[in-house]
Design an enzyme around this catalytic site. Structure first.
Site: not given
Ligand SMILES: NC(=O)c1ccc[n+]([C@@H]2O[C@H](COP(=O)([O-])OP(=O)(O)OC[C@H]3O[C@@H](n4cnc5c(N)ncnc54)[C@H](O)[C@@H]3O)[C@@H](O)[C@H]2O)c1
Length: 255
Positions: A144, A157, A161
């Protein structure tokens, strides 16, 4: 004059192919000539996508990407159905609801770290021996843009990533002598079911405008944008490219 597809004769396992970016990647890969094994935990969604694609080119495989036995089963299913395996797209992933980092429940933290990172370990264990034996193979991993450019409120998150990006580069260096390439794609927010969570649980016009303001090209990513990048990295056109994190972010990382 028609040209052969970029992935003609190749077979790919695509995880999380039951919807969103994974579904887009599966459709693009089939358009480009690949056979695809749609590896998803949701039978309802994965089977529906498989049924909408040519029967000879797509098969659904129900499994959990954190489970080594399911990866071994996916390899076997790919060999049984299509007679080979050339590409793995580690796409399945989850996000937590955007919000203050210390308030994210421990169960959510564990879920993010497990589903976003563990499949890279399991797929390396299950699939790399097959790729090494044939001296070719490609891993394309969904990272990401929040990995290189984390922002407030999606920190766990982004951290997961960051691990995807670092692991991709490390494996790229380690697997290169075996003829195996590993690359990551770093999308900005994309038009999928994840948008609502990225907006803190409520999908509003104002929320979307706020996100769009941070993207110089002025829109969210689409499954097509990401699928085209995945196709390129999986294809022979990218045969000398390994260990990259390719932003598909409309310039978001420039801000
Ligand atoms: N959508 C975005 O804004 C965005 C941005 C950057 C990166 N990404 C990344 O792209 C990938 C795909 O995201 P998306 O938005 O298409 O997600 P999505 O929620 O639309 O779809 C995810 C798919 O993964 C499957 N899945 C979830 N857990 C699984 C498991 N344990 N085993 C097997 N399958 C499982 C789901 O059933 C679903 O079909 C993810 O890795 C995500 O982190 C998404």
């Amino acid at each position: 004059m028609s040209h052969p597809g970029r992935l003609e004769g190749k077979t790919a396992i695509i995880t999380g192919a039951g919807m969103g970016l994974g579904e887009g990647i599966a459709r693009k890969f089939v358009d480009e000539g690949a056979n695809v094994l749609l590896f998803d935990i949701s039978e309802e969604h994965g089977q529906k996508v498989a049924d909408s694609l040519p029967r000879a080119k797509a098969v659904f495989y129900k499994g959990d990407v954190t489970d080594l036995e399911h990866w071994e089963g996916a390899l076997k299913a790919s060999l049984d159905h299509f007679g080979g395996l050339d590409i793995v797209v580690n796409n399945a992933g989850v996000v937590h609801r955007s919000g203050p980092s210390p308030a994210v429940p421990r169960s959510e933290y564990d879920r993010i770290m497990s589903i976003n990172i563990t499949p890279l370990y399991q797929s390396a264990k299950a699939i790399h021996p097959h790729f090494a034996a044939q001296h070719s193979g490609v891993f394309v991993n969904l990272s990401s843009i929040s990995a290189p450019r984390p922002r407030p409120n999606l920190v766990w998150y982004a951290g997961s990533k960051g691990a995807v990006s670092a692991i991709t580069k490390g494996l790229a260096a380690e697997f290169a002598p075996d003829g195996v390439r590993c690359n990551a794609i770093c999308p900005v927010v994309a038009e999928t079911g994840m948008v609502r969570e990225v907006l803190g649980g409520t999908d509003t016009v104002e929320g979307r405008q706020g996100l769009t303001r941070g993207i110089p090209l002025g829109r969210f990513a689409t499954p097509w944008d990401v699928a085209c990048a995945a196709c390129f990295l999986a294809s022979e056109e990218a045969g000398f490219i390994t260990g990259v994190e390719l932003p598909v972010d409309g310039g978001r990382a420039l801000n």
